[in-house]
Design a protein around this motif. Structure first.
Motif, PDB file in Angstrom:
ATOM      1  N   GLN A 194      -1.430  -0.950  -4.149  1.00  0.00           N
ATOM      2  CA  GLN A 194      -2.543  -0.014  -3.989  1.00  0.00           C
ATOM      3  C   GLN A 194      -1.963   1.393  -3.780  1.00  0.00           C
ATOM      4  N   PHE A 195      -2.746   2.403  -4.170  1.00  0.00           N
ATOM      5  CA  PHE A 195      -2.320   3.787  -4.005  1.00  0.00           C
ATOM      6  C   PHE A 195      -3.468   4.587  -3.422  1.00  0.00           C
ATOM      7  N   GLU A 196      -3.187   5.307  -2.330  1.00  0.00           N
ATOM      8  CA  GLU A 196      -4.212   6.104  -1.674  1.00  0.00           C
ATOM      9  C   GLU A 196      -3.650   7.480  -1.309  1.00  0.00           C
ATOM     10  N   ILE A 197      -4.483   8.499  -1.481  1.00  0.00           N
ATOM     11  CA  ILE A 197      -4.132   9.862  -1.085  1.00  0.00           C
ATOM     12  C   ILE A 197      -4.872  10.210   0.195  1.00  0.00           C
ATOM     13  N   ILE A 198      -4.144  10.730   1.166  1.00  0.00           N
ATOM     14  CA  ILE A 198      -4.730  11.155   2.431  1.00  0.00           C
ATOM     15  C   ILE A 198      -5.006  12.649   2.353  1.00  0.00           C
ATOM     16  N   GLU A 199      -6.253  13.018   2.440  1.00  0.00           N
ATOM     17  CA  GLU A 199      -6.621  14.426   2.320  1.00  0.00           C
ATOM     18  C   GLU A 199      -6.208  15.210   3.563  1.00  0.00           C
ATOM     19  N   SER A 200      -5.916  16.489   3.318  1.00  0.00           N
ATOM     20  CA  SER A 200      -5.564  17.427   4.396  1.00  0.00           C
ATOM     21  C   SER A 200      -4.334  16.965   5.169  1.00  0.00           C
ATOM     22  N   ALA A 201      -3.334  16.495   4.440  1.00  0.00           N
ATOM     23  CA  ALA A 201      -2.089  16.044   5.068  1.00  0.00           C
ATOM     24  C   ALA A 201      -0.906  16.441   4.206  1.00  0.00           C
ATOM     25  N   LEU A 254       0.856  -1.185   0.000  1.00  0.00           N
ATOM     26  CA  LEU A 254       0.000   0.000   0.000  1.00  0.00           C
ATOM     27  C   LEU A 254       0.888   1.229   0.000  1.00  0.00           C
ATOM     28  N   CYS A 255       0.738   2.083  -1.014  1.00  0.00           N
ATOM     29  CA  CYS A 255       1.486   3.333  -1.099  1.00  0.00           C
ATOM     30  C   CYS A 255       0.553   4.491  -0.739  1.00  0.00           C
ATOM     31  N   LEU A 256       0.953   5.271   0.250  1.00  0.00           N
ATOM     32  CA  LEU A 256       0.133   6.352   0.771  1.00  0.00           C
ATOM     33  C   LEU A 256       0.867   7.677   0.644  1.00  0.00           C
ATOM     34  N   VAL A 257       0.092   8.771   0.487  1.00  0.00           N
ATOM     35  CA  VAL A 257       0.715  10.090   0.415  1.00  0.00           C
ATOM     36  C   VAL A 257      -0.287  11.158   0.827  1.00  0.00           C
ATOM     37  N   GLY A 258       0.188  12.165   1.541  1.00  0.00           N
ATOM     38  CA  GLY A 258      -0.640  13.312   1.848  1.00  0.00           C
ATOM     39  C   GLY A 258      -0.892  14.137   0.597  1.00  0.00           C
ATOM     40  N   ASP A 259      -2.103  14.648   0.474  1.00  0.00           N
ATOM     41  CA  ASP A 259      -2.443  15.394  -0.738  1.00  0.00           C
ATOM     42  C   ASP A 259      -1.639  16.679  -0.892  1.00  0.00           C
ATOM     43  N   SER A 286       4.363   7.184  -8.786  1.00  0.00           N
ATOM     44  CA  SER A 286       5.367   6.531  -9.637  1.00  0.00           C
ATOM     45  C   SER A 286       5.953   5.303  -8.945  1.00  0.00           C
ATOM     46  N   LEU A 287       6.065   5.351  -7.610  1.00  0.00           N
ATOM     47  CA  LEU A 287       6.503   4.167  -6.869  1.00  0.00           C
ATOM     48  C   LEU A 287       5.449   3.073  -6.944  1.00  0.00           C
ATOM     49  N   ALA A 288       4.192   3.444  -6.713  1.00  0.00           N
ATOM     50  CA  ALA A 288       3.108   2.456  -6.765  1.00  0.00           C
ATOM     51  C   ALA A 288       3.031   1.781  -8.130  1.00  0.00           C
ATOM     52  N   ASP A 289       3.321   2.538  -9.174  1.00  0.00           N
ATOM     53  CA  ASP A 289       3.281   1.970 -10.519  1.00  0.00           C
ATOM     54  C   ASP A 289       4.390   0.941 -10.748  1.00  0.00           C
ATOM     55  N   LEU A 290       5.477   1.057  -9.987  1.00  0.00           N
ATOM     56  CA  LEU A 290       6.574   0.102 -10.126  1.00  0.00           C
ATOM     57  C   LEU A 290       6.312  -1.206  -9.388  1.00  0.00           C
TER      58      LEU A 290
END
Length: 265
Positions: free
Chosen positions: A232-239, A206-211, A223-227
């Protein structure tokens, strides 16, 4: 305060086992932080899974060791700590440089790793010029000279406006890290490229990132998740760059969901 020797490096750690559970969720902190950044997340897990947090070398209360060092040295440190604690089944949750360490462990010891949570990180972070500029700045003027610019990358404008005591505490944590350890970790980041390792990962990821991450923006983490096969790739809002401080409840929800879909121990 528990400490352990790992290949001649003393590491500060916190181990929270759960019953007879074998699997551990291991958290790896980012550049310029210590394992306290995970406190709200481990508390939010309510003892539902065994956890291990630790200060990587050059940070917190852990040794710096001989410099220069590489991400693979960080990998050695963590593997040594796991061996000392008798932990042989893990899910790794690494933030920023911690994500590279997690990739290194998974590449080296796939038998141990049952899942990866890669937060606000990439297979390669930054540029040689950028890291060399930062190293020169902190060695000349100290980490505090860059603290305000770094905190703008770490946290959203709303966090800066509404959570000043926490912001001040994070500034203190950053500024009080040892310069030698910070600079050596910058150099390790500069020289690290885990592109091929990411392509070969064979466990759920699971690849996560703050928006609003200013250090590793969503496109970089994507780009990491695509490799990574099947990631899975998820964006954490307000982070920003450190969602475990800014949005721990959202991070806990995502971690719980990810763990629930892993094969049982």
């Amino acid at each position: 305060m528990p400490f352990s020797d790992s290949g001649g490096i003393t590491l500060h750690y916190q181990h929270r086992p759960v019953g007879q559970g074998r699997r551990h969720l291991v958290f790896i902190n980012s550049l310029g932080t210590d394992f306290r950044i995970w406190d709200a997340v481990t508390a939010g897990l309510d003892g539902s899974i065994a956890t291990l947090t630790y200060d990587k070398r050059g940070h917190g209360l852990s040794d710096i060791g001989a410099t220069p060092y590489t991400i693979e040295d960080d990998v050695d440190d963590l593997l040594g700590l796991l061996d000392r604690l008798g932990i042989d089944e893990i899910v790794l949750c690494g933030l920023s440089v911690g994500g590279l360490i997690a990739l290194g462990v998974a590449g080296r010891r796939p038998d141990l790793v049952k899942g990866l949570i890669l937060c606000d990180t990439a297979h390669k972070i930054g540029t040689v010029e950028g890291w060399n500029t930062r190293i020169a700045a902190v060695e000349k003027n100290g980490i505090a000279s860059l603290a305000d610019s770094i905190l703008k990358l770490w946290f959203t404008p709303r966090f800066h406006a509404e959570r000043k005591p926490e912001l001040d505490g994070c500034r203190n944590m950053l500024s009080r890290q040892p310069v030698a350890g910070y600079a050596a970790t910058c150099a390790a980041l500069r020289d690290a490229d885990y592109t091929e390792v990411a392509k070969a990962i064979g466990v759920p990821t699971l690849c996560l990132v703050g928006d609003q991450d200013g250090s590793t923006p969503p496109a970089v983490v994507r780009s990491l998740a695509d490799l990574v096969p099947g990631a899975q790739f998820e964006i954490i809002e307000s982070a920003g760059h450190i969602p475990c401080i800014e949005q721990p409840e959202k991070l806990v929800t995502l971690i719980r969901s990810f763990l629930a879909h892993l094969p049982p121990e």
